[in-house]
Design an enzyme around this catalytic site. Structure first.
Site, PDB file in Angstrom:
ATOM      1  N   ASP A   1       0.659  -0.588   0.321  1.00 37.54           N
ATOM      2  CA  ASP A   1       0.002  -0.157   0.094  1.00 37.54           C
ATOM      3  C   ASP A   1       0.632   1.057  -0.065  1.00 37.54           C
ATOM      4  O   ASP A   1       1.852   1.617   1.104  1.00 37.54           O
ATOM      5  CB  ASP A   1      -0.749   0.062   1.427  1.00 37.54           C
ATOM      6  CG  ASP A   1      -1.750   0.981   1.047  1.00 37.54           C
ATOM      7  OD1 ASP A   1      -1.674   1.860   0.751  1.00 37.54           O
ATOM      8  OD2 ASP A   1      -2.820   1.108   2.263  1.00 37.54           O
TER       9      ASP A   1
ATOM     10  N   TYR B   1     -12.544  13.856  -4.226  1.00 35.29           N
ATOM     11  CA  TYR B   1     -11.444  13.375  -5.758  1.00 35.29           C
ATOM     12  C   TYR B   1     -10.798  14.315  -6.356  1.00 35.29           C
ATOM     13  O   TYR B   1      -9.800  14.297  -6.640  1.00 35.29           O
ATOM     14  CB  TYR B   1     -12.348  12.430  -6.765  1.00 35.29           C
ATOM     15  CG  TYR B   1     -11.410  12.096  -7.209  1.00 35.29           C
ATOM     16  CD1 TYR B   1      -9.940  11.571  -7.536  1.00 35.29           C
ATOM     17  CD2 TYR B   1     -11.693  12.028  -9.276  1.00 35.29           C
ATOM     18  CE1 TYR B   1      -9.760  10.999  -8.696  1.00 35.29           C
ATOM     19  CE2 TYR B   1     -11.439  11.302  -9.909  1.00 35.29           C
ATOM     20  CZ  TYR B   1     -10.599  11.014  -9.558  1.00 35.29           C
ATOM     21  OH  TYR B   1      -9.498  10.061 -11.038  1.00 35.29           O
TER      22      TYR B   1
HETATM   23  C1  AKB Z   1     -14.529   9.593 -12.995  1.00 36.15           C
HETATM   24  O1  AKB Z   1     -15.153   9.612 -13.261  1.00 36.15           O
HETATM   25  O2  AKB Z   1     -13.891   9.804 -11.554  1.00 36.15           O
HETATM   26  C2  AKB Z   1     -12.805   8.849 -13.330  1.00 36.15           C
HETATM   27  C3  AKB Z   1     -12.170  10.833 -14.029  1.00 36.15           C
HETATM   28  C4  AKB Z   1     -12.592  11.609 -14.626  1.00 36.15           C
HETATM   29  O3  AKB Z   1     -11.591  10.706 -12.988  1.00 36.15           O
HETATM   30  N1  AKB Z   1     -13.241   8.808 -14.384  1.00 36.15           N
END
Ligand code: AKB
Length: 320
Positions: free
Chosen positions: A53, A143
């Protein structure tokens, strides 16, 4: 001699990238790695593979020393949709894994690090059409937050330590080998599997949802082209826009209907609609074209023909 470690080699991009890199750099010189998931038979048998990891810095360092790694490609990430289910996990994997990669590379005076970003770095303040290279980056997903921070960190390590760090903003990636895991753009892969298996698909975003997308062969090409680009010619480092194609779900369905006329699509938008709506339709990739010669090959219909052919073969063999 380049010794490349691909962190996240069991994922959608990593599983195909490792095999391509092994063809170029030699099987023994490309080390795949993953946390727990077993890699494909081909990845496992064609060269070295390590389970660890990257969030654990000591483990990462040991593997880098064992193989005398001089280049790391860090593909390990929790994607947008899964990241919203568990934001702290997304932060941990995406940020702590990344800083470990950068720190180990700096301490070992490595030649190069490649850290992908994503169109998720964009947010509602970004122009919707043809998002510029330099623009507002105010994402609304965890993200996306980690991707913006990753771009800034990459550029920081270039400036502060002279470490060669590169990165590109992947659009939604479409492929028929390994399934994507937990992204918002996953519908653009699932639709092909469902078209072959059931001739219908219930899509989790609206028909007018239009996002930047790319077929895997172009994604592999972009990644390797950037990896091999002349550092002196790069004005940008960790944040290249890379365009390829942009289509709405309705247009994607029409492209499939050219091959499977009876294909039916229905729509049931869920929490991923809001994420998709926060991303632009398309990107301006002039910097990538000018600085390292980026040029995509596939358009929607060429990709559809190839996807349906390969998934059709899997279906005939009873693999899906
Ligand atoms: C997502 O949909 O989170 C990924 C990206 C666009 O980074 N495929």
């Amino acid at each position: 001699m380049d010794k490349i470690l691909v962190v996240g080699a069991t994922g959608q991009i990593g599983s195909e990238l490792v095999l391509e890199l092994r063809k170029i750099y030699g099987n023994e010189n490309v080390i795949g790695s993953g946390r727990k998931t077993a890699p494909s038979k081909e990845v496992m048998e064609s060269g070295p593979f390590e389970f660890f990891d990257a969030v654990n810095r000591q483990d990462l360092e040991e593997v880098c020393k064992k193989y005398e790694i001089n280049t790391i490609i860090n593909l390990a990430a929790i994607l947008s949709a899964n990241g919203e289910k568990n934001p702290m996990l997304a932060w941990d994997v995406n940020m702590n894994g990344l800083i470990n990669v950068l720190e180990v590379a700096r301490e070992m005076e490595m030649k190069r690090v490649l850290i992908p970003s994503s169109i998720a770095a964009f947010g509602p303040g970004t122009p919707l059409d043809c998002a510029p290279q330099e623009t507002v980056l105010r994402p609304t997903t965890m993200y996306g937050v980690t991707k913006v921070a990753g771009e800034l960190l990459g550029d920081y390590y270039v400036r502060k330590y002279g470490l060669d760090v590169r990165g590109l903003r992947y659009p939604g990636i479409i492929s028929h080998e390994t399934l994507p895991g937990g992204g918002t753009t996953d519908y653009a892969v699932a639709i092909y599997y469902e078209a072959i298996k059931n001739k219908k698909y219930n899509c989790f975003v609206r028909e007018d949802t239009r996002l930047p997308m790319m077929y895997m062969p172009d994604c592999i090409k972009a990644t390797i082209d950037l990896l091999q680009a002349d550092f002196d010619k790069l004005k940008h480092h960790s944040d290249f826009n890379v365009g390829s194609m942009s289509f709405s779900v309705a247009e994607l369905a029409e492209s499939i209907k050219k091959h499977i006329p009876e294909f039916e699509i229905t729509y049931e938008p869920d929490y991923r609609q809001e994420i998709a709506d926060s991303w632009p339709n398309d990107v301006d990739d002039t910097a990538a074209r000018e600085e390292w010669g980026w040029e995509p090959s596939y358009d929607l219909d060429a990709m559809t023909a190839d996807m349906l052919k390969h998934i059709g073969i899997k279906h005939e063999k009873g693999l899906i």
